[in-house]
Motif scaffolding. Structure first.
Motif, short mmCIF file in Angstrom:
data_model
loop_
_atom_site.label_atom_id
_atom_site.label_comp_id
_atom_site.label_asym_id
_atom_site.label_seq_id
_atom_site.Cartn_x
_atom_site.Cartn_y
_atom_site.Cartn_z
N GLY A 41 0.68 -1.23 -0.01
CA GLY A 41 -0.08 -0.06 0.11
C GLY A 41 0.90 1.25 0.08
O GLY A 41 0.38 2.26 0.55
N ASP A 42 1.98 1.35 -0.83
CA ASP A 42 2.71 2.38 -0.89
C ASP A 42 3.15 3.25 -2.29
O ASP A 42 4.10 4.08 -2.09
CB ASP A 42 4.20 2.19 -0.02
CG ASP A 42 5.00 1.11 -0.38
OD1 ASP A 42 4.50 0.80 -1.64
OD2 ASP A 42 6.07 1.05 -0.14
N THR A 43 2.39 2.59 -3.30
CA THR A 43 2.66 2.92 -4.41
C THR A 43 2.50 4.42 -4.55
O THR A 43 3.51 5.07 -5.45
CB THR A 43 2.11 2.34 -5.77
OG1 THR A 43 2.27 0.89 -5.54
CG2 THR A 43 2.35 2.60 -7.07
N GLY A 44 1.43 5.09 -4.36
CA GLY A 44 1.02 6.54 -4.53
C GLY A 44 1.97 7.10 -3.58
O GLY A 44 2.48 8.38 -4.16
N THR A 45 2.21 6.91 -2.69
CA THR A 45 3.10 7.36 -1.60
C THR A 45 4.78 7.70 -2.37
O THR A 45 5.39 8.68 -2.18
CB THR A 45 3.47 6.92 -0.37
OG1 THR A 45 1.71 6.88 0.05
CG2 THR A 45 4.10 7.68 0.86
N ASN A 46 5.10 6.48 -2.73
CA ASN A 46 6.45 6.38 -3.27
C ASN A 46 6.59 7.28 -4.56
O ASN A 46 7.62 8.06 -4.78
CB ASN A 46 6.76 4.85 -3.55
CG ASN A 46 7.27 4.25 -2.43
OD1 ASN A 46 7.49 4.75 -1.31
ND2 ASN A 46 6.96 2.80 -2.42
N MET A 47 5.55 7.29 -5.61
CA MET A 47 5.72 8.11 -6.55
C MET A 47 5.49 9.37 -6.15
O MET A 47 6.25 10.46 -7.04
CB MET A 47 4.48 7.73 -7.56
CG MET A 47 4.49 6.29 -7.96
SD MET A 47 3.36 6.04 -9.35
CE MET A 47 3.96 6.55 -10.84
N TYR A 48 4.97 10.01 -5.33
CA TYR A 48 4.67 11.36 -4.74
C TYR A 48 6.16 11.81 -4.34
O TYR A 48 6.65 13.04 -4.71
CB TYR A 48 3.71 11.77 -3.98
CG TYR A 48 3.66 12.85 -3.13
CD1 TYR A 48 3.50 14.11 -3.80
CD2 TYR A 48 4.35 13.01 -1.57
CE1 TYR A 48 3.72 15.29 -3.15
CE2 TYR A 48 4.49 13.88 -1.18
CZ TYR A 48 4.21 15.42 -1.73
OH TYR A 48 4.53 16.55 -1.27
N LEU A 49 6.64 11.04 -3.31
CA LEU A 49 8.09 11.19 -2.89
C LEU A 49 9.20 11.42 -3.88
O LEU A 49 9.92 12.17 -3.97
CB LEU A 49 8.33 10.43 -1.77
CG LEU A 49 7.47 10.45 -0.51
CD1 LEU A 49 7.90 9.04 0.44
CD2 LEU A 49 7.51 11.58 0.15
N THR A 50 9.00 10.64 -4.76
CA THR A 50 10.07 10.64 -5.96
C THR A 50 9.88 11.78 -6.71
O THR A 50 10.91 12.38 -7.25
CB THR A 50 9.70 9.36 -6.91
OG1 THR A 50 10.13 8.33 -6.06
CG2 THR A 50 10.90 9.11 -7.86
N LEU A 51 8.75 12.47 -7.20
CA LEU A 51 8.48 13.53 -7.97
C LEU A 51 8.87 14.72 -6.79
O LEU A 51 9.35 15.66 -7.24
CB LEU A 51 7.05 13.64 -8.05
CG LEU A 51 6.49 12.62 -9.15
CD1 LEU A 51 5.00 13.04 -9.45
CD2 LEU A 51 7.35 13.28 -10.59
N GLU A 52 8.70 14.56 -5.58
CA GLU A 52 9.13 15.70 -4.59
C GLU A 52 10.65 15.75 -4.72
O GLU A 52 11.22 16.91 -4.90
CB GLU A 52 8.58 15.33 -3.26
CG GLU A 52 8.73 16.41 -2.18
CD GLU A 52 8.19 16.38 -0.71
OE1 GLU A 52 7.38 17.00 -0.40
OE2 GLU A 52 8.53 15.23 -0.43
#
Length: 546
Positions: A41-52
């Motif tokens: 359950g962390d794909t959205g979080t990881n994609m956001y943090l990568t873009l950040e």
């Protein structure tokens, strides 16, 4: 906005800033789709943090050269990529930057060429590429873009066509990857990529993205079982650790490093830019991964996460509720009134048949309780109200029901959980009632909640935002910090060395709990202590002592 035939570095950065915001707003929904390679359950979080990470220090960028800007973004992304999806996203950005090489600005055809480089970079980074994932989706964008670019020379013309095509491919990912079909979801990383390109489309048109139209929700597919069944099936699986690190000035090729890592790892992604090599892998023994990498250079940016804990949090944070298995020898059923996904799943794991879920306070209607009674498979039913406010409604439901319904007057969720320790659905209802009641006699519990206003009660003054401690329906004290309120509550209850202290954290406390747990373990080091996620919305923490 007018039809746009070229984009420069400023445009590219602004597109990604818009994408980052859109991913942030939808990350919880993306997380709900995440079942591959690990349902953490962390794909959205990881994609956001990568873009950040990718956009770090670019808020005030004035450079318009797309070659320079994209290379800076790519380097930040590769070094800051998080998780499997984030590392692959970083490679997509790296591939785009290769395609933008020596360009001041980029037209539709040149962007199509860059997408080919992005596909190559992303596939090459994964040791075992699997279709039905975000790799498939980036390839669908590239193929579609390069199919339509000859007849369309503006980004405004191309983007609606490629987004529509990629959306159809995304909906078909359950037919490409069995684990997605089992869980009845589309690929989470692919969903994130679609949102990024929808952000690009929005930037070109000036129109606000239609999130409801873009997002695929769990269970929308017409095939497979559902996400709840999938989680139930994999509830006992062990996932190991997610290990990420960077090797500075590596003295070996990506291939050599990949072979060494894969001796003790899986789902490996190896990326790199300039003198840095970024590694992402899953392993039962993180130490062996670090040992295998240290021979190649200086290790940096080491991050190790427990995926078993992430899976547990994924279940607790979601609307997924595990189901108790039907017992052919069952003589009675039991219902719990509850608040919070963590508590719901704890009850089910202890054998509760039906949950009456309440959003804030435990104050269900009689009809909601009656519906749960009707759904029980046996004629004998026990209800755990778990709050004094729910006892009357439970009594009325029992009177209305044609079944034999008994009420155990549990006045808190921790008390209800404690009573369940002696429950056995193969025993008759009277024996179970006696066992349930006996199991709560030696228990103390207190609740800690945030004051919504300033006031005085039970001769205790409290201010808005302070933590109020309530034991036996009486406010005992108010503190300014959560750690002080928990510590004072435990001390007030006077546990001895034979006691067991259990803390059930609410949904608002998750960011604080790791530090608090360490402090409490140190302070009460002679007493057994457990920590559970309750997820209740109205109480910061329950403290229970047995």
């Amino acid at each position: 906005m007018n039809n746009i035939k070229t984009i420069n570095g400023t445009d590219f950065a602004k597109i990604l800033f818009l994408a980052k915001d859109l991913i942030f707003n939808t990350k919880d929904q993306i997380n709900q789709l995440n079942v591959f390679p690990v349902p953490d359950g962390d794909t959205g979080t990881n994609m956001y943090l990568t873009l950040e990470s990718a956009l770090k220090n670019l808020n005030t960028i004035k450079e318009q050269n797309i070659n320079i800007v994209s290379k800076k973004i790519a380097k930040n992304a590769v070094l800051g990529g998080r998780g499997n999806s984030g590392v692959i996203l970083a490679q997509i950005l790296y591939g785009l930057s290769k395609g933008f090489d020596k360009l001041n600005k980029c037209d539709v055809k040149e962007f199509g060429n860059s997408l080919v480089d992005a596909v190559d970079a992303s596939y090459e980074s994964v040791s075992n590429p699997v279709e039905g994932t975000m790799l498939t989706i980036i390839k669908s964008f590239s193929d579609s873009w390069n199919n339509v670019r000859d007849n369309n020379d503006t980004f405004n013309d191309v983007l609606p066509l490629v987004c529509e095509h990629a959306s159809k491919v995304l909906k078909d990912t359950p037919n490409m990857l069995e684990v997605l079909k089992q869980a009845n979801v589309v690929d989470a990383g692919g969903q994130g990529l679609l949102i990024i390109f929808e952000a690009m489309k929005s930037y070109m048109s000036g129109d606000k993205p239609d999130i409801d139209q873009i997002m695929n929700k769990p269970g929308q597919s017409t095939t497979g079982m559902n996400i709840k069944d999938f989680v139930q099936e994999h509830a006992e699986d062990e996932w190991g650790y997610c290990v990420q690190l960077v090797i500075n000035d590596a003295n070996a090729s990506h291939e050599e490093i990949e072979i060494a890592v894969n001796k003790n790892g899986g789902s490996t992604v190896i990326t790199g830019i300039e003198e840095y090599v970024k590694i992402h892998t899953h392993s039962e023994d993180p130490g062996k991964i670090l040992s295998s990498c240290i021979q190649y250079g200086e290790l940096m940016e080491i991050n190790i996460e427990n995926m078993d804990k992430q899976f547990e949090e994924f279940v607790n944070d979601s609307e997924i509720e595990l189901e108790v298995q039907l017992n052919e020898n069952q003589k009675c059923s039991i219902i719990a009134i509850s608040n919070g996904n963590g508590f719901n799943n704890l009850f089910v794991n202890l054998g509760v048949d039906k949950i009456v879920k309440c959003e804030k306070t435990l104050n269900p209607s009689v009809s909601e309780i009656l519906e749960a009674i009707d759904l029980c498979k046996t004629n004998d039913v026990i209800i755990l109200p778990n709050d004094k406010n729910a006892i009357m409604a439970s009594d009325l439901a029992a009177q209305e029901s044609v079944k034999k319904v008994s009420i155990i007057n549990t006045k808190s969720i921790p008390e209800g959980l404690a009573s369940m320790m002696s429950y056995n659905n193969e025993l008759d209802i009277n024996t179970n009632i006696s066992n349930l009641e006996n199991n709560t006699t030696d228990m103390n519990f207190g609740s800690i909640s945030l004051a919504s206003r300033t006031g005085v009660m039970d001769n205790i003054k409290y201010k808005e935002g302070e933590y109020i401690v309530v034991i036996k329906d009486k406010i005992l004290f108010a503190e300014t910090t959560l750690i002080e309120s928990v510590s004072k509550t435990i001390s007030y209850m006077s546990p001895d060395q034979d006691s067991l202290i259990t803390l059930y954290w609410g949904e608002h406390s998750k960011e604080k709990i790791n530090k608090i747990e360490s402090q409490l373990i140190g302070q009460f080091n002679s007493i057994d202590m457990e920590f559970q996620y309750g997820g209740q919305s109205n109480i910061e923490a329950w403290v229970a002592i047995e």
